[in-house]
Design a protein around this motif. Structure first.
Motif, PDB file in Angstrom:
ATOM      1  N   ASN A 260       3.032  -8.032 100.022  1.00 40.19           N
ATOM      2  CA  ASN A 260       3.553  -8.356  98.724  1.00 40.19           C
ATOM      3  C   ASN A 260       5.207  -8.258  98.600  1.00 40.19           C
ATOM      4  OD1 ASN A 260       1.413  -9.393  97.158  1.00 40.19           O
ATOM      5  ND2 ASN A 260       0.760  -7.279  96.571  1.00 40.19           N
ATOM      6  N   TYR A 261       5.627  -7.111  99.340  1.00 37.15           N
ATOM      7  CA  TYR A 261       6.652  -6.911  99.662  1.00 37.15           C
ATOM      8  C   TYR A 261       7.496  -7.181 100.823  1.00 37.15           C
ATOM      9  CZ  TYR A 261       5.484  -5.006  95.043  1.00 37.15           C
ATOM     10  OH  TYR A 261       5.000  -4.769  93.974  1.00 37.15           O
ATOM     11  N   PRO A 262       8.112  -8.298 101.368  1.00 35.48           N
ATOM     12  CA  PRO A 262       8.443  -8.487 102.586  1.00 35.48           C
ATOM     13  C   PRO A 262       9.592  -7.404 103.063  1.00 35.48           C
ATOM     14  CG  PRO A 262       8.542 -10.689 101.138  1.00 35.48           C
ATOM     15  CD  PRO A 262       8.149  -9.414 100.304  1.00 35.48           C
ATOM     16  N   GLU A 263      10.428  -7.092 102.284  1.00 32.59           N
ATOM     17  CA  GLU A 263      11.377  -6.087 102.359  1.00 32.59           C
ATOM     18  C   GLU A 263      10.755  -4.730 103.374  1.00 32.59           C
ATOM     19  OE1 GLU A 263      11.178  -7.197  99.648  1.00 32.59           O
ATOM     20  OE2 GLU A 263      12.735  -8.574  99.662  1.00 32.59           O
ATOM     21  N   ILE A 264       9.719  -4.203 102.819  1.00 31.94           N
ATOM     22  CA  ILE A 264       8.799  -3.469 103.499  1.00 31.94           C
ATOM     23  C   ILE A 264       8.567  -3.602 104.920  1.00 31.94           C
ATOM     24  CG2 ILE A 264       6.549  -2.028 103.478  1.00 31.94           C
ATOM     25  CD1 ILE A 264       6.515  -2.047 100.328  1.00 31.94           C
TER      26      ILE A 264
END
Lengths: 154, 309
Positions: free
Chosen positions: B197-201
């Protein structure tokens, strides 16, 4: 009655031996068996023959076999063919066959959380030993794989 | 006409003025030359044992790097060449077109002279099932790989996949156990994280992997490989495994690689069609590459390396 029981026991003994080790004197070309397993079964993922020096990356059989041939897919499925001509019958029984079975177990673990539908193929994998030969087939048609192996290994 | 010591005939006055003029001119020229020599900016090389100095030299050709090192390493430069350093630097830039600047980490590794398969003998490949397939089909029998189906950037530190004798280690622990052994490390993650859900992660976790590699393999060139494309059929039919997600994640990878000062190698370009999809004949499931395309992948790596000083 005793002699009937004895005859039955001897016959059962012969049957067991023939199932576990189909023909200890068998000799054949492992490439022919592998090729027939490749062409005689329809695979979901086309299989390619690995370079011989890559086999050791999948099966730790270096030093245990005279010759080996492995066909693999792209990784999308667990489908596979492996045939080994081991150094001798004892090596086939005590070393290579267990290695082949461990490989199947390892693949089950890998695919369980990756592509779970491939686990069924792995659980139906055919691992056959005859004399100094060990053959592995993972496909969606284990019965055909057994028939083909029987032609060479019985 | 009376002559006094204050009186100079006209011709002599003219000569005198001319002499003064030329003397003044010479003085001005000398002053200009002195100013140029003293104040002209020269490229300064950092000490050889820092990463940035190694990387800043890597974009130069062999010939030009030799000339630049002669020019910019002032302490070892013969005195006779000192006068020509300024002109040499500017001429060098003009001739070679190569700017005397640090490696551009925010750009993909450019095409280079092809290397042979021996190049990968001291390399380590870390990745997922695509890397497994690559190693088998590229035929790199002497290359080490830490790869497993479903391996993702977070599992590098938790999932035990590397067989070491009787034990099985995480990739992170295996890197530590083989400290300093590898000269090139190729990373490929992303396809198993496309659903996050969070590509930055993903970007941040990938950075942790890069940092671990750099810490345990200090002499290694680190290559972050772009996430390979998926087929159009796969892309059109999946909310996760589609090119929008692949492109988004690759943009984050470029950003991470630039920030971490590691090489971003766009292997996706080596296996894509003209629309940047994985061709239909490259894969059965639109994700895993078959043998011919694994070999295209290898060819791309062989022609996109950064020279080591």
């Amino acid at each position: 009655m005793k002699w009937k029981a004895m005859i039955a026991a001897v016959a059962a003994g012969f049957l067991l031996v023939s199932c576990g080790n189909t023909n200890s004197n068998v000799e054949f070309d492992i490439n022919s068996l592998a090729e027939e397993l490749n062409t005689g079964i329809t695979y979901q993922d086309p299989l390619e023959k690995l370079d011989s020096d890559m086999v050791g990356m999948l099966y730790a059989v270096d030093g245990l076999v005279e010759e080996s041939v492995v066909y693999m897919g792209s990784g999308a499925t667990a489908e596979e063919i492996a045939v080994f001509a081991c150094n001798d019958a004892d090596t086939a029984k005590e070393k290579v066959e267990p290695i082949a079975k461990e490989h199947i177990e390892s693949q089950i673990t890998s695919f369980e959380n990756y592509v779970p539908e491939e686990v069924a193929k792995l659980k139906d994998a055919v691992v056959r030993r005859a004399g100094k030969y060990v053959a592995v087939s993972v496909s969606n048609d284990p019965d055909t794989a057994k028939e083909i192996m029987d032609k060479y290994m019985k | 006409m009376p002559t006094t010591r204050y009186y100079t005939p006209r011709r002599r006055r003219r000569r005198h003025r001319k002499a003064l003029f030329f003397a003044l001119l010479l003085l001005i020229c000398a002053a200009i030359i002195a100013c140029v020599i003293i104040f002209w900016p020269r490229p300064v090389r950092e000490p050889k044992n820092t990463e940035s100095s190694v990387e800043s030299m890597e974009i130069f050709t062999e010939e030009s790097s030799t000339e630049v090192s002669e020019i910019s390493e002032e302490p070892s430069l013969p005195e006779s060449e000192l006068d020509s350093t300024v002109e040499d630097v500017s001429e060098l830039s003009e001739e070679s077109g190569i700017p005397a600047m640090a490696y551009q980490y925010d750009a993909p590794v450019p095409e280079s002279e092809p290397v042979g398969e021996d190049y990968f003998k001291d390399a380590l490949f870390i990745g997922d099932s695509r890397t497994q397939g690559f190693i088998l089909y590229a035929g790199l029998a002497d290359t080490t790989f830490y790869a497993d189906k479903g391996l993702s950037v977070d599992k590098v530190f938790t999932k035990q996949i590397v067989s070491e004798g009787e034990s099985t280690l995480t990739v992170s622990d295996a890197l530590a156990q083989h400290q300093g052994e590898f000269k090139k490390v190729y990373l490929m993650f992303g396809v198993n994280e496309l659903g996050w859900n969070y590509p930055e992660i993903f970007r941040d976790d990938y950075r942790k992997v890069v940092d671990q590699v750099k810490q345990t393999q200090p002499d290694a060139q680190v290559y972050v490989q772009s996430i390979l494309p998926v087929s159009k059929e796969k892309s059109d039919s999946s909310d996760i495994y589609n090119m929008d997600r692949v492109n988004l994640f690759n943009d984050l990878l470029k950003e991470m690689a630039a920030d971490a000062e590691v090489y971003y190698v766009d292997v996706a370009a080596g296996v894509s069609d003209e629309n940047r999809y994985l061709p239909a004949d490259a894969s059965t499931d639109g994700v895993h590459l078959n043998k011919p395309y694994c070999q295209k992948w290898l060819e791309y790596l062989e022609t996109h390396t950064v020279p080591v000083e």
